[in-house]
Design a protein around this motif. Structure first.
Motif, PDB file in Angstrom:
ATOM      1  N   ARG A  24       0.831  -1.215   0.000  1.00  0.00           N
ATOM      2  CA  ARG A  24       0.000   0.000   0.000  1.00  0.00           C
ATOM      3  C   ARG A  24       0.856   1.250   0.000  1.00  0.00           C
ATOM      4  O   ARG A  24       0.537   2.226  -0.681  1.00  0.00           O
ATOM      5  CB  ARG A  24      -0.951   0.015   1.195  1.00  0.00           C
ATOM      6  N   ALA A  25       1.958   1.233   0.734  1.00  0.00           N
ATOM      7  CA  ALA A  25       2.848   2.398   0.776  1.00  0.00           C
ATOM      8  C   ALA A  25       3.461   2.655  -0.607  1.00  0.00           C
ATOM      9  O   ALA A  25       3.545   3.804  -1.050  1.00  0.00           O
ATOM     10  CB  ALA A  25       3.957   2.179   1.808  1.00  0.00           C
ATOM     11  N   ARG A  26       3.869   1.598  -1.301  1.00  0.00           N
ATOM     12  CA  ARG A  26       4.510   1.758  -2.607  1.00  0.00           C
ATOM     13  C   ARG A  26       3.517   2.017  -3.739  1.00  0.00           C
ATOM     14  O   ARG A  26       3.883   2.520  -4.787  1.00  0.00           O
ATOM     15  CB  ARG A  26       5.365   0.535  -2.908  1.00  0.00           C
ATOM     16  N   LEU A  27       2.255   1.643  -3.534  1.00  0.00           N
ATOM     17  CA  LEU A  27       1.240   1.814  -4.578  1.00  0.00           C
ATOM     18  C   LEU A  27       0.198   2.872  -4.206  1.00  0.00           C
ATOM     19  O   LEU A  27      -0.904   2.889  -4.763  1.00  0.00           O
ATOM     20  CB  LEU A  27       0.555   0.466  -4.847  1.00  0.00           C
ATOM     21  N   ALA A  28       0.560   3.770  -3.306  1.00  0.00           N
ATOM     22  CA  ALA A  28      -0.382   4.786  -2.823  1.00  0.00           C
ATOM     23  C   ALA A  28      -0.935   5.660  -3.949  1.00  0.00           C
ATOM     24  O   ALA A  28      -2.091   6.084  -3.899  1.00  0.00           O
ATOM     25  CB  ALA A  28       0.281   5.658  -1.763  1.00  0.00           C
ATOM     26  N   ASP A  29      -0.135   5.932  -4.981  1.00  0.00           N
ATOM     27  CA  ASP A  29      -0.598   6.763  -6.100  1.00  0.00           C
ATOM     28  C   ASP A  29      -1.753   6.115  -6.863  1.00  0.00           C
ATOM     29  O   ASP A  29      -2.441   6.774  -7.633  1.00  0.00           O
ATOM     30  CB  ASP A  29       0.543   7.041  -7.082  1.00  0.00           C
ATOM     31  N   TYR A  30      -1.948   4.824  -6.658  1.00  0.00           N
ATOM     32  CA  TYR A  30      -2.988   4.074  -7.378  1.00  0.00           C
ATOM     33  C   TYR A  30      -4.193   3.743  -6.493  1.00  0.00           C
ATOM     34  O   TYR A  30      -5.007   2.900  -6.849  1.00  0.00           O
ATOM     35  CB  TYR A  30      -2.398   2.770  -7.935  1.00  0.00           C
ATOM     36  N   GLU A  31      -4.286   4.394  -5.322  1.00  0.00           N
ATOM     37  CA  GLU A  31      -5.370   4.111  -4.378  1.00  0.00           C
ATOM     38  C   GLU A  31      -5.478   2.608  -4.122  1.00  0.00           C
ATOM     39  O   GLU A  31      -6.555   2.021  -4.135  1.00  0.00           O
ATOM     40  CB  GLU A  31      -6.702   4.657  -4.889  1.00  0.00           C
ATOM     41  N   ALA A  32      -4.346   1.977  -3.905  1.00  0.00           N
ATOM     42  CA  ALA A  32      -4.272   0.523  -3.792  1.00  0.00           C
ATOM     43  C   ALA A  32      -5.017  -0.020  -2.582  1.00  0.00           C
ATOM     44  O   ALA A  32      -4.988   0.558  -1.495  1.00  0.00           O
ATOM     45  CB  ALA A  32      -2.810   0.082  -3.728  1.00  0.00           C
ATOM     46  N   VAL A  33      -5.681  -1.132  -2.817  1.00  0.00           N
ATOM     47  CA  VAL A  33      -6.309  -1.911  -1.753  1.00  0.00           C
ATOM     48  C   VAL A  33      -5.704  -3.305  -1.848  1.00  0.00           C
ATOM     49  O   VAL A  33      -5.749  -3.938  -2.901  1.00  0.00           O
ATOM     50  CB  VAL A  33      -7.841  -1.983  -1.923  1.00  0.00           C
ATOM     51  N   ILE A  34      -5.119  -3.763  -0.765  1.00  0.00           N
ATOM     52  CA  ILE A  34      -4.469  -5.064  -0.729  1.00  0.00           C
ATOM     53  C   ILE A  34      -5.284  -5.962   0.193  1.00  0.00           C
ATOM     54  O   ILE A  34      -5.689  -5.549   1.277  1.00  0.00           O
ATOM     55  CB  ILE A  34      -3.019  -4.961  -0.178  1.00  0.00           C
ATOM     56  N   ALA A  35      -5.518  -7.199  -0.232  1.00  0.00           N
ATOM     57  CA  ALA A  35      -6.331  -8.103   0.584  1.00  0.00           C
ATOM     58  C   ALA A  35      -5.998  -9.549   0.258  1.00  0.00           C
ATOM     59  O   ALA A  35      -5.372  -9.846  -0.770  1.00  0.00           O
ATOM     60  CB  ALA A  35      -7.814  -7.849   0.326  1.00  0.00           C
ATOM     61  N   ALA A  36      -6.454 -10.445   1.119  1.00  0.00           N
ATOM     62  CA  ALA A  36      -6.365 -11.872   0.816  1.00  0.00           C
ATOM     63  C   ALA A  36      -7.258 -12.124  -0.393  1.00  0.00           C
ATOM     64  O   ALA A  36      -8.346 -11.558  -0.506  1.00  0.00           O
ATOM     65  CB  ALA A  36      -6.831 -12.692   2.014  1.00  0.00           C
ATOM     66  N   ALA A  37      -6.794 -12.944  -1.306  1.00  0.00           N
ATOM     67  CA  ALA A  37      -7.555 -13.210  -2.527  1.00  0.00           C
ATOM     68  C   ALA A  37      -8.626 -14.263  -2.296  1.00  0.00           C
ATOM     69  O   ALA A  37      -8.479 -15.145  -1.450  1.00  0.00           O
ATOM     70  CB  ALA A  37      -6.608 -13.665  -3.634  1.00  0.00           C
ATOM     71  N   THR A  48      -2.474 -13.130  -2.982  1.00  0.00           N
ATOM     72  CA  THR A  48      -2.790 -11.789  -2.495  1.00  0.00           C
ATOM     73  C   THR A  48      -3.432 -11.044  -3.657  1.00  0.00           C
ATOM     74  O   THR A  48      -2.989 -11.144  -4.796  1.00  0.00           O
ATOM     75  CB  THR A  48      -1.514 -11.055  -2.031  1.00  0.00           C
ATOM     76  N   SER A  49      -4.484 -10.298  -3.346  1.00  0.00           N
ATOM     77  CA  SER A  49      -5.207  -9.515  -4.344  1.00  0.00           C
ATOM     78  C   SER A  49      -4.827  -8.042  -4.200  1.00  0.00           C
ATOM     79  O   SER A  49      -4.829  -7.511  -3.094  1.00  0.00           O
ATOM     80  CB  SER A  49      -6.706  -9.695  -4.153  1.00  0.00           C
ATOM     81  N   ILE A  50      -4.529  -7.410  -5.320  1.00  0.00           N
ATOM     82  CA  ILE A  50      -4.122  -6.005  -5.331  1.00  0.00           C
ATOM     83  C   ILE A  50      -5.075  -5.256  -6.269  1.00  0.00           C
ATOM     84  O   ILE A  50      -5.154  -5.582  -7.454  1.00  0.00           O
ATOM     85  CB  ILE A  50      -2.659  -5.855  -5.820  1.00  0.00           C
ATOM     86  N   GLN A  51      -5.795  -4.292  -5.721  1.00  0.00           N
ATOM     87  CA  GLN A  51      -6.774  -3.512  -6.491  1.00  0.00           C
ATOM     88  C   GLN A  51      -6.186  -2.127  -6.719  1.00  0.00           C
ATOM     89  O   GLN A  51      -5.792  -1.450  -5.761  1.00  0.00           O
ATOM     90  CB  GLN A  51      -8.068  -3.412  -5.685  1.00  0.00           C
ATOM     91  N   LEU A  52      -6.113  -1.692  -7.988  1.00  0.00           N
ATOM     92  CA  LEU A  52      -5.557  -0.387  -8.332  1.00  0.00           C
ATOM     93  C   LEU A  52      -6.560   0.423  -9.134  1.00  0.00           C
ATOM     94  O   LEU A  52      -7.371  -0.137  -9.880  1.00  0.00           O
ATOM     95  CB  LEU A  52      -4.290  -0.540  -9.190  1.00  0.00           C
TER      96      LEU A  52
END
Length: 178
Positions: A24-37, A48-52
Motif C-alpha cells: 500500500r505504501a509503494r502503490l499509494a498513487d494508485y489508491e491501492a487496496v491489498i487483501a487476501a484473494a 494476495t489480491s491487489i486492487q488499483l
C-alpha cells in the motif's frame, strides 16, 4: 482521452499484514487496496489480491501500467511473485458492480416500512412460501437480504383494503325463513 480503470491483480504470494502495509505504501498513487484473494467466493491462501485505480487511454495501456507498478512494488519489498489473475474494467462499471452486489439487510420493521404495511400484515407476508428466506435468525429477530425482498415485492399481487367478508347467514332485520 483517458479513462479511469479499476484493475485487480492477484499474485502468487500469501497475504500478510506486512505485505499489505508495504505494498500500500509503494502503490499509494494508485489508491491501492491489498487483501487476501478469493476465488469463486472461497479464500485462496496462496494468493494476495491487489486492487488499483489508474488513468490510461486504453485497456491495454492500463493493464501494462498496472503490471509494471505491481511487479516493481513486489521487487522493492523483496517479494517477487507471479501474476496469476488480472481483471480490468472502467471505474464507473466497477462502481456500478459494487453498488449492485452490496448486501443490504432488513428486519421486519424495514420490511413493514418498505411495503407500507403494519406489523401484523408483515408477519403474514414473511410466512408466505414465496417470500424470500431469511439470511439469519438473530436474538433480535430474523434478517433478510433487502434486494431479495425488493425483488419479491415487485411480483407481489398487492390488493389494497381488506377482503370482503362472505356473509353466510341472514342479514340484520331479515327473517331466516325468507
Amino acid at each position: 482521452m483517458n479513462t479511469t480503470w479499476n484493475i485487480r491483480i492477484d499474485v502468487s504470494l500469501e497475504y500478510t499484514e506486512r505485505i499489505d502495509l508495504d505494498l500500500r505504501a509503494r502503490l499509494a498513487d494508485y489508491e491501492a487496496v491489498i487483501a487476501a484473494a478469493y476465488v469463486a467466493g472461497k479464500p485462496a491462501p496462496d494468493r494476495t489480491s491487489i486492487q488499483l485505480t489508474l488513468s490510461a487511454p486504453t485497456i491495454t495501456d492500463a493493464q501494462a501500467a498496472a503490471t509494471s507498478a505491481v511487479t516493481t512494488a513486489l521487487a522493492e519489498v523483496g517479494q517477487p511473485a507471479e501474476l496469476v489473475r488480472m481483471d480490468t474494467m472502467p471505474d464507473e462499471d466497477f462502481t456500478t458492480e459494487i453498488d449492485d452486489t452490496a448486501l443490504s439487510l432488513a428486519g421486519t420493521r424495514e420490511i413493514s416500512e418498505m411495503l407500507n404495511v403494519g406489523k401484523a400484515r408483515t408477519a403474514q407476508l414473511i410466512e408466505r412460501p414465496d417470500f424470500p428466506r431469511p439470511l439469519a435468525y438473530l436474538s433480535a429477530g430474523r434478517i433478510w437480504n433487502l434486494n431479495e425482498v425488493r425483488a419479491w415485492a415487485e411480483t407481489w399481487d398487492r390488493r389494497p383494503g381488506r377482503p370482503r367478508a362472505r356473509f353466510r347467514g341472514p342479514r340484520v332485520g331479515e327473517d331466516e325463513s325468507s
